[in-house]
Design a protein around this motif. Structure first.
Motif, PDB file in Angstrom:
ATOM      1  N   UNK A 239       5.331  55.681  54.832  1.00 26.97           N
ATOM      2  CA  UNK A 239       4.483  54.577  55.284  1.00 26.97           C
ATOM      3  C   UNK A 239       3.150  55.059  55.817  1.00 26.97           C
ATOM      4  N   UNK A 240       3.164  56.154  56.563  1.00 29.24           N
ATOM      5  CA  UNK A 240       1.969  56.623  57.262  1.00 29.24           C
ATOM      6  C   UNK A 240       1.365  57.860  56.602  1.00 29.24           C
ATOM      7  N   UNK A 241       0.091  58.076  56.868  1.00 26.38           N
ATOM      8  CA  UNK A 241      -0.710  59.085  56.186  1.00 26.38           C
ATOM      9  C   UNK A 241      -0.187  60.504  56.410  1.00 26.38           C
ATOM     10  N   UNK A 242      -0.370  61.390  55.418  1.00 29.42           N
ATOM     11  CA  UNK A 242      -0.083  62.819  55.610  1.00 29.42           C
ATOM     12  C   UNK A 242      -1.164  63.478  56.467  1.00 29.42           C
ATOM     13  N   UNK A 243      -0.992  64.762  56.728  1.00 26.17           N
ATOM     14  CA  UNK A 243      -2.052  65.594  57.300  1.00 26.17           C
ATOM     15  C   UNK A 243      -2.216  66.812  56.403  1.00 26.17           C
ATOM     16  N   UNK A 244      -3.439  67.293  56.333  1.00 26.60           N
ATOM     17  CA  UNK A 244      -3.681  68.525  55.567  1.00 26.60           C
ATOM     18  C   UNK A 244      -3.801  69.680  56.541  1.00 26.60           C
ATOM     19  N   UNK A 245      -2.957  70.679  56.363  1.00 26.91           N
ATOM     20  CA  UNK A 245      -2.881  71.814  57.269  1.00 26.91           C
ATOM     21  C   UNK A 245      -4.012  72.799  56.983  1.00 26.91           C
ATOM     22  N   UNK A 254       8.027  61.456  56.177  1.00 27.83           N
ATOM     23  CA  UNK A 254       8.814  60.535  55.375  1.00 27.83           C
ATOM     24  C   UNK A 254      10.183  60.315  56.004  1.00 27.83           C
ATOM     25  N   UNK A 255      10.998  59.492  55.365  1.00 30.85           N
ATOM     26  CA  UNK A 255      12.294  59.136  55.936  1.00 30.85           C
ATOM     27  C   UNK A 255      13.204  58.588  54.857  1.00 30.85           C
ATOM     28  N   UNK A 256      14.478  58.456  55.213  1.00 32.47           N
ATOM     29  CA  UNK A 256      15.510  58.057  54.273  1.00 32.47           C
ATOM     30  C   UNK A 256      16.308  56.895  54.857  1.00 32.47           C
ATOM     31  N   UNK A 257      16.649  55.918  54.014  1.00 30.43           N
ATOM     32  CA  UNK A 257      17.504  54.796  54.412  1.00 30.43           C
ATOM     33  C   UNK A 257      18.658  54.717  53.420  1.00 30.43           C
ATOM     34  N   UNK A 258      19.880  54.935  53.883  1.00 26.00           N
ATOM     35  CA  UNK A 258      21.032  54.932  52.990  1.00 26.00           C
ATOM     36  C   UNK A 258      21.536  53.506  52.769  1.00 26.00           C
ATOM     37  N   UNK A 259      22.357  53.327  51.733  1.00 22.91           N
ATOM     38  CA  UNK A 259      22.952  52.010  51.474  1.00 22.91           C
ATOM     39  C   UNK A 259      24.338  51.875  52.083  1.00 22.91           C
ATOM     40  N   UNK A 291      20.189  58.098  66.736  1.00 26.53           N
ATOM     41  CA  UNK A 291      18.804  57.633  66.718  1.00 26.53           C
ATOM     42  C   UNK A 291      18.484  57.301  65.266  1.00 26.53           C
ATOM     43  N   UNK A 292      18.333  56.012  64.981  1.00 23.70           N
ATOM     44  CA  UNK A 292      18.006  55.565  63.627  1.00 23.70           C
ATOM     45  C   UNK A 292      16.492  55.450  63.539  1.00 23.70           C
ATOM     46  N   UNK A 293      15.859  56.434  62.916  1.00 26.36           N
ATOM     47  CA  UNK A 293      14.399  56.536  62.934  1.00 26.36           C
ATOM     48  C   UNK A 293      13.844  56.623  61.519  1.00 26.36           C
ATOM     49  N   UNK A 294      12.725  55.944  61.288  1.00 26.76           N
ATOM     50  CA  UNK A 294      12.015  56.018  60.016  1.00 26.76           C
ATOM     51  C   UNK A 294      10.511  55.973  60.274  1.00 26.76           C
ATOM     52  N   UNK A 295       9.743  56.209  59.211  1.00 30.36           N
ATOM     53  CA  UNK A 295       8.290  56.011  59.180  1.00 30.36           C
ATOM     54  C   UNK A 295       7.535  56.784  60.268  1.00 30.36           C
ATOM     55  N   UNK A 296       7.663  58.112  60.290  1.00 31.29           N
ATOM     56  CA  UNK A 296       6.954  58.894  61.307  1.00 31.29           C
ATOM     57  C   UNK A 296       5.451  58.992  61.049  1.00 31.29           C
ATOM     58  N   UNK A 297       4.708  59.255  62.136  1.00 34.05           N
ATOM     59  CA  UNK A 297       3.297  59.648  62.083  1.00 34.05           C
ATOM     60  C   UNK A 297       3.173  61.019  62.722  1.00 34.05           C
ATOM     61  N   UNK A 298       2.175  61.794  62.307  1.00 37.04           N
ATOM     62  CA  UNK A 298       2.022  63.177  62.768  1.00 37.04           C
ATOM     63  C   UNK A 298       0.829  63.295  63.708  1.00 37.04           C
ATOM     64  N   UNK A 338       8.463  50.796  74.143  1.00 39.71           N
ATOM     65  CA  UNK A 338       9.359  49.929  73.378  1.00 39.71           C
ATOM     66  C   UNK A 338       8.981  49.875  71.908  1.00 39.71           C
ATOM     67  N   UNK A 339       9.966  49.590  71.065  1.00 42.71           N
ATOM     68  CA  UNK A 339       9.733  49.376  69.638  1.00 42.71           C
ATOM     69  C   UNK A 339      10.742  48.367  69.113  1.00 42.71           C
ATOM     70  N   UNK A 340      10.290  47.266  68.523  1.00 45.69           N
ATOM     71  CA  UNK A 340      11.195  46.206  68.066  1.00 45.69           C
ATOM     72  C   UNK A 340      11.659  46.409  66.623  1.00 45.69           C
ATOM     73  N   UNK A 341      11.921  47.682  66.249  1.00 44.51           N
ATOM     74  CA  UNK A 341      12.280  48.001  64.868  1.00 44.51           C
ATOM     75  C   UNK A 341      11.149  47.565  63.942  1.00 44.51           C
ATOM     76  N   UNK A 342       9.932  48.025  64.264  1.00 45.40           N
ATOM     77  CA  UNK A 342       8.741  47.667  63.504  1.00 45.40           C
ATOM     78  C   UNK A 342       7.850  48.889  63.351  1.00 45.40           C
ATOM     79  N   UNK A 343       7.096  48.934  62.260  1.00 44.62           N
ATOM     80  CA  UNK A 343       6.276  50.096  61.952  1.00 44.62           C
ATOM     81  C   UNK A 343       5.200  50.375  62.985  1.00 44.62           C
ATOM     82  N   UNK A 344       4.879  51.643  63.132  1.00 47.63           N
ATOM     83  CA  UNK A 344       3.825  52.117  64.024  1.00 47.63           C
ATOM     84  C   UNK A 344       2.909  53.038  63.222  1.00 47.63           C
TER      85      UNK A 344
END
Length: 439
Positions: A239-245, A254-259, A291-298, A338-344
């Motif tokens: 969801x969120x931008x990469x960084x160039x090292x 990135x992140x994973x959501x299983x079925x 901890x169910x976490x997705x969509x990280x930012x760096x 707080x986070x209401x299960x919404x993207x940041x």
């Protein structure tokens, strides 16, 4: 006969009560009758005014219909809002029963501009904005269609040219070689150093079944290459931008959501050293359940230390750090925010401070807030960009451009993409104590 009449009256009263609980029921700003009422109100109040749109609306069944509307109106060269009530009578005539100019929302320190990227588009619903600075200017993208998950959802791109956003252009879709069609999801724009502009996005029926694709542009988003399907198990930034090292590697959060039930949400990181030709990735960094976490930012903490923060199902923003530029990571934990299960989204400024754009609430997706931190741990309140109750302002993106200004885009009520420009040197900060936004 009398008993029958009373029974009919009771049934009618019950039916009306169910239809108009509280007196008024919501009406779409695009409703034809509501729009006719709005146009009548503007003309009746002052023919010199120009109706722009209906901001919000309600209607009430009376002897006819009352329309209670908030209108966006142009008064000479100024944009203003008015609260109106129009009575649409049984004989089909209309009467303007109330007109009140609303006070403009007081400008907040540091906010230079707040605008919609577009007013109308060939799609009723949009989500998941992204923004990037290229050598030729700003470019934004989002996914749009009839509704999220529907096969007609495509990736749309708009460019800022001479201070105005261009009409959005369909840039990617989920049409397959055999004619089947899937929705597209979560575009992410990224401008590497001395390389073509990159557009990552996802294609597939759902987050547990989608795959990653990549397009590139050599002219700042005017034209795009054919889609390149990423290798199996590689999705690009989710969801969120990469960084160039410093060595040129592009590190993608990135992140994973299983079925499975419950679905395991776990973050990890992908890396490419050749602009997406080949890839490496970490393992999942946690079990995805505690901890169910997705969509990280760096965020850049200095040296080889970086931090990732983002969305969870545990009601708090998560954080995790690395001491070797993302090769290995520590333990994931929850912050006080707080986070209401919404993207940041988040970004590290040139002065070393960090900005986080998110919904500072345990439930819902309003308000939309901006917080500032010097160390990635202690956060201070900066701005409230939106605060209309029971509405959705979500999935933000944030960058700092070469002139030092900060640009934010986000989903506005699932109807439009909004763009805000901020001078980070001018925002006024207040402490966030025990996760509570200051009043």
């Amino acid at each position: 006969m009398k008993t029958f009449s009373l029974l009919c009256f009771a049934m009618l009263t019950c039916n009306l009560t169910a239809q108009i609980a509280g007196g008024f029921s919501a009406v779409s700003p695009k409703d034809k009758e509501a729009m006719a009422a709005a146009e009548f109100a503007v003309k009746a109040h002052d023919p010199k005014l120009k109706l722009q749109s209906i901001e919000s609306g309600e209607r009430q069944v009376v002897a006819g219909m009352n329309y209670k509307l908030v209108l966006n109106v142009m008064d000479a060269t100024a944009a203003r809002q008015a609260a109106v009530v129009v009575w649409h009578k049984l004989d089909k005539s209309r009467e303007l029963t109330s007109w009140e100019w609303l006070k403009a929302k007081e400008a907040q320190a540091g906010v230079l501009k707040s605008e919609f990227i577009y007013d109308t588009g060939p799609y009723p619903s949009v989500h998941a904005t992204t923004i990037v600075e290229t050598p030729t200017g700003l470019v934004s993208a989002w996914f749009g269609g009839t509704a999220e998950k529907n096969p007609d959802v495509c990736i749309w791109v708009s460019r800022l040219v001479d201070g105005k956003w261009t009409e959005s252009v369909e840039t990617a879709n989920g049409v397959q070689a055999d004619g089947t069609r899937h929705p597209t999801w979560n575009p992410v724009l990224f401008q590497p150093r001395n390389a073509p502009l990159m557009l990552f996005y996802k294609v597939g029926p759902s987050p547990s079944t989608w795959w990653g694709e990549l397009k590139t542009s050599t002219d700042g988003g005017k034209t795009w290459s054919a889609a390149q399907k990423l290798p199996k198990g590689i999705f690009g930034p989710i969801k969120n931008k990469p960084v160039q090292l410093p060595n040129g590697d592009i590190l993608c959060p990135t992140s994973n959501e299983t079925d499975t039930k419950p679905s395991a949400w776990a973050i990890y990181f992908e890396r490419t050293s050749d602009l997406g030709k080949t890839w490496q990735r970490t393992e999942l960094l946690h079990d995805g359940l505690k901890v169910s976490a997705i969509q990280p930012s760096i965020l850049d903490l200095g040296g080889e230390k970086i931090q990732a923060i983002g969305r969870t199902r545990q009601g708090k923003v998560f954080q995790i750090t690395s001491d070797d530029l993302g090769k290995t990571w520590g333990e994931i934990s929850l912050t006080e925010l707080p986070n209401p299960n919404s993207g940041t989204d988040a970004v590290t400024l040139k002065d070393g401070r960090h900005l986080l754009i998110y919904n500072h609430t345990a439930k819902g997706r309003s308000p939309l807030n901006l917080a500032v931190s010097k160390d990635g741990k202690v956060w201070e309140a900066a701005l409230v960009l939106e605060d209309e109750p029971k509405k959705e302002f979500s999935y933000p993106a944030i960058i700092q451009t070469s002139d030092g200004l900060v640009h934010i885009t986000y989903t506005w009520k699932r109807q439009k993409a909004k763009h805000v420009v901020i001078d980070p040197a001018k925002v006024e900060l207040k402490p966030i104590v025990n996760g509570q936004w200051p009043q």
